[in-house]
Write a protein that holds these residues in place. Sequence first.
Motif, PDB file in Angstrom:
ATOM      1  N   HIS A  82       0.835  -1.213   0.000  1.00  0.00           N
ATOM      2  CA  HIS A  82       0.000   0.000   0.000  1.00  0.00           C
ATOM      3  C   HIS A  82       0.867   1.260   0.000  1.00  0.00           C
ATOM      4  N   TYR A  83       0.422   2.255  -0.750  1.00  0.00           N
ATOM      5  CA  TYR A  83       1.187   3.501  -0.825  1.00  0.00           C
ATOM      6  C   TYR A  83       1.339   4.122   0.559  1.00  0.00           C
ATOM      7  N   SER A  84       2.412   4.845   0.753  1.00  0.00           N
ATOM      8  CA  SER A  84       2.718   5.437   2.049  1.00  0.00           C
ATOM      9  C   SER A  84       1.723   6.545   2.401  1.00  0.00           C
ATOM     10  N   LEU A  85       1.376   6.626   3.672  1.00  0.00           N
ATOM     11  CA  LEU A  85       0.508   7.676   4.179  1.00  0.00           C
ATOM     12  C   LEU A  85       1.376   8.727   4.869  1.00  0.00           C
ATOM     13  N   ALA A  86       0.994   9.984   4.752  1.00  0.00           N
ATOM     14  CA  ALA A  86       1.772  11.065   5.369  1.00  0.00           C
ATOM     15  C   ALA A  86       1.913  10.852   6.864  1.00  0.00           C
ATOM     16  N   ALA A  87       0.865  10.335   7.494  1.00  0.00           N
ATOM     17  CA  ALA A  87       0.885  10.144   8.951  1.00  0.00           C
ATOM     18  C   ALA A  87       1.940   9.153   9.397  1.00  0.00           C
ATOM     19  N   GLU A  88       2.362   8.263   8.496  1.00  0.00           N
ATOM     20  CA  GLU A  88       3.367   7.271   8.866  1.00  0.00           C
ATOM     21  C   GLU A  88       4.744   7.891   9.071  1.00  0.00           C
ATOM     22  N   SER A  89       4.916   9.113   8.631  1.00  0.00           N
ATOM     23  CA  SER A  89       6.193   9.807   8.814  1.00  0.00           C
ATOM     24  C   SER A  89       6.067  10.986   9.766  1.00  0.00           C
ATOM     25  N   MET A  90       4.937  11.081  10.468  1.00  0.00           N
ATOM     26  CA  MET A  90       4.684  12.276  11.271  1.00  0.00           C
ATOM     27  C   MET A  90       5.633  12.426  12.455  1.00  0.00           C
ATOM     28  N   TYR A  91       6.273  11.344  12.893  1.00  0.00           N
ATOM     29  CA  TYR A  91       7.198  11.435  14.023  1.00  0.00           C
ATOM     30  C   TYR A  91       8.656  11.315  13.578  1.00  0.00           C
ATOM     31  N   ASP A  92       8.881  11.376  12.264  1.00  0.00           N
ATOM     32  CA  ASP A  92      10.238  11.264  11.734  1.00  0.00           C
ATOM     33  C   ASP A  92      10.907  12.632  11.646  1.00  0.00           C
ATOM     34  N   HIS A  93      12.041  12.749  12.288  1.00  0.00           N
ATOM     35  CA  HIS A  93      12.839  13.985  12.222  1.00  0.00           C
ATOM     36  C   HIS A  93      14.300  13.605  12.028  1.00  0.00           C
ATOM     37  N   PRO A  94      14.822  13.626  10.801  1.00  0.00           N
ATOM     38  CA  PRO A  94      14.140  13.974   9.552  1.00  0.00           C
ATOM     39  C   PRO A  94      13.402  12.766   8.973  1.00  0.00           C
ATOM     40  N   PHE A  95      12.482  13.024   8.039  1.00  0.00           N
ATOM     41  CA  PHE A  95      11.785  11.921   7.383  1.00  0.00           C
ATOM     42  C   PHE A  95      12.742  11.226   6.412  1.00  0.00           C
ATOM     43  N   GLN A  96      12.387  10.009   6.003  1.00  0.00           N
ATOM     44  CA  GLN A  96      13.261   9.205   5.151  1.00  0.00           C
ATOM     45  C   GLN A  96      12.626   8.906   3.793  1.00  0.00           C
ATOM     46  N   TRP A  97      11.876   9.868   3.255  1.00  0.00           N
ATOM     47  CA  TRP A  97      11.183   9.613   1.997  1.00  0.00           C
ATOM     48  C   TRP A  97      12.169   9.255   0.886  1.00  0.00           C
ATOM     49  N   GLY A  98      13.118  10.110   0.630  1.00  0.00           N
ATOM     50  CA  GLY A  98      14.119   9.835  -0.390  1.00  0.00           C
ATOM     51  C   GLY A  98      13.603  10.007  -1.804  1.00  0.00           C
ATOM     52  N   SER A  99      14.532  10.090  -2.746  1.00  0.00           N
ATOM     53  CA  SER A  99      14.178  10.240  -4.159  1.00  0.00           C
ATOM     54  C   SER A  99      14.977   9.284  -5.034  1.00  0.00           C
ATOM     55  N   LYS A 100      15.807   8.455  -4.423  1.00  0.00           N
ATOM     56  CA  LYS A 100      16.671   7.545  -5.179  1.00  0.00           C
ATOM     57  C   LYS A 100      16.580   6.149  -4.580  1.00  0.00           C
ATOM     58  N   ARG A 101      16.535   5.154  -5.432  1.00  0.00           N
ATOM     59  CA  ARG A 101      16.509   3.777  -4.969  1.00  0.00           C
ATOM     60  C   ARG A 101      17.566   2.961  -5.695  1.00  0.00           C
ATOM     61  N   THR A 102      18.646   2.690  -5.010  1.00  0.00           N
ATOM     62  CA  THR A 102      19.583   1.694  -5.516  1.00  0.00           C
ATOM     63  C   THR A 102      19.089   0.328  -5.059  1.00  0.00           C
ATOM     64  N   GLY A 103      18.519   0.312  -3.865  1.00  0.00           N
ATOM     65  CA  GLY A 103      17.873  -0.876  -3.343  1.00  0.00           C
ATOM     66  C   GLY A 103      16.381  -0.645  -3.267  1.00  0.00           C
ATOM     67  N   PRO A 104      15.605  -1.623  -2.813  1.00  0.00           N
ATOM     68  CA  PRO A 104      14.142  -1.489  -2.774  1.00  0.00           C
ATOM     69  C   PRO A 104      13.679  -0.482  -1.737  1.00  0.00           C
ATOM     70  N   ASP A 105      12.445  -0.027  -1.880  1.00  0.00           N
ATOM     71  CA  ASP A 105      11.835   0.838  -0.880  1.00  0.00           C
ATOM     72  C   ASP A 105      11.594   0.012   0.381  1.00  0.00           C
ATOM     73  N   LEU A 106      11.832   0.616   1.541  1.00  0.00           N
ATOM     74  CA  LEU A 106      11.722  -0.115   2.806  1.00  0.00           C
ATOM     75  C   LEU A 106      10.529   0.311   3.659  1.00  0.00           C
ATOM     76  N   ALA A 107       9.615   1.072   3.087  1.00  0.00           N
ATOM     77  CA  ALA A 107       8.498   1.596   3.873  1.00  0.00           C
ATOM     78  C   ALA A 107       7.678   0.495   4.536  1.00  0.00           C
ATOM     79  N   ARG A 108       7.595  -0.700   3.914  1.00  0.00           N
ATOM     80  CA  ARG A 108       6.785  -1.787   4.469  1.00  0.00           C
ATOM     81  C   ARG A 108       7.586  -3.075   4.602  1.00  0.00           C
ATOM     82  N   VAL A 109       8.850  -2.931   4.916  1.00  0.00           N
ATOM     83  CA  VAL A 109       9.700  -4.122   5.042  1.00  0.00           C
ATOM     84  C   VAL A 109       9.471  -4.852   6.364  1.00  0.00           C
ATOM     85  N   GLY A 110       8.855  -4.183   7.343  1.00  0.00           N
ATOM     86  CA  GLY A 110       8.632  -4.799   8.654  1.00  0.00           C
ATOM     87  C   GLY A 110       7.824  -6.086   8.561  1.00  0.00           C
ATOM     88  N   GLY A 111       8.337  -7.156   9.133  1.00  0.00           N
ATOM     89  CA  GLY A 111       7.650  -8.437   9.139  1.00  0.00           C
ATOM     90  C   GLY A 111       7.751  -9.213   7.846  1.00  0.00           C
TER      91      GLY A 111
END
Length: 242
Positions: A86-115
């Motif tokens: 599922h696409y990332s929700l803004a609220a999932e980064s609300m406690y990130d300082h700084p956020f880790q959105w990024g604009s480059k992927r040499t490796g896969p996106d890790l937004a939902r790698v948990g589990g």
Amino acid sequence: MDIMQAMLEKNVILLGIATLITISIGALVQLVPLYTMETTIEKVDGMRPYSPLELAGRNIYIREGCYLCHSQMIRPFRDEVERYGHYSLAAESMYDHPFQWGSKRTGPDLARVGGKYSNTWHVAHLINPRAVVPESVMPGYPFLATRPLSADKIAGDMKTLSVVGVPYTDDQIENAQADLKAQANPEMGDADAMAARYPKATMGDFDGNPAVITEMDALVSYLQLMGTLVDTTSYQTSPDGR
């Protein structure tokens, strides 16, 4: 209208003033509504601040530059959703300082790698990426498994984050060290109290060495958290990924 256009085209000062007025009106239309909102981030159920061990792992993730090759933002497109979830929700980064959105992927996106993988897989991958992903160009981080975690300042980190809006309570800050130990090894602290303060926190020996809490423990705990707090099944995704 033709006369006004001719005047603007021939007079640089008038053209500059007209341009400034136009830009100002556009800026006001964009900015004024934002000041009438309490927040521009939609609140979602499940979000919480990082536990002390997860926060320590995130600090290591940033220290080692993992964000340079891995983004944490799944775009709302079919190819992204089908590959990463599922696409990332803004609220999932609300406690990130700084956020880790990024604009480059040499490796896969890790937004939902948990589990998605086991702790053992993550440890093997971090020690020698090509042991589990032969085509990987990622460098190994074997030292994480032998370096004891230095987290004596983690309570200070939490207190600082609370200043910028992360809702850490006095109780969470006071019990930072105890919660960190309890998450890495439930026998070292009050696991029930830790779980109550940080719902859905993964507990246990992350690196396979219960004798010491290492940087590997912290980083794997952070990786296992990514994308697990919000129930995305309640957010509908259309056929085009949106």
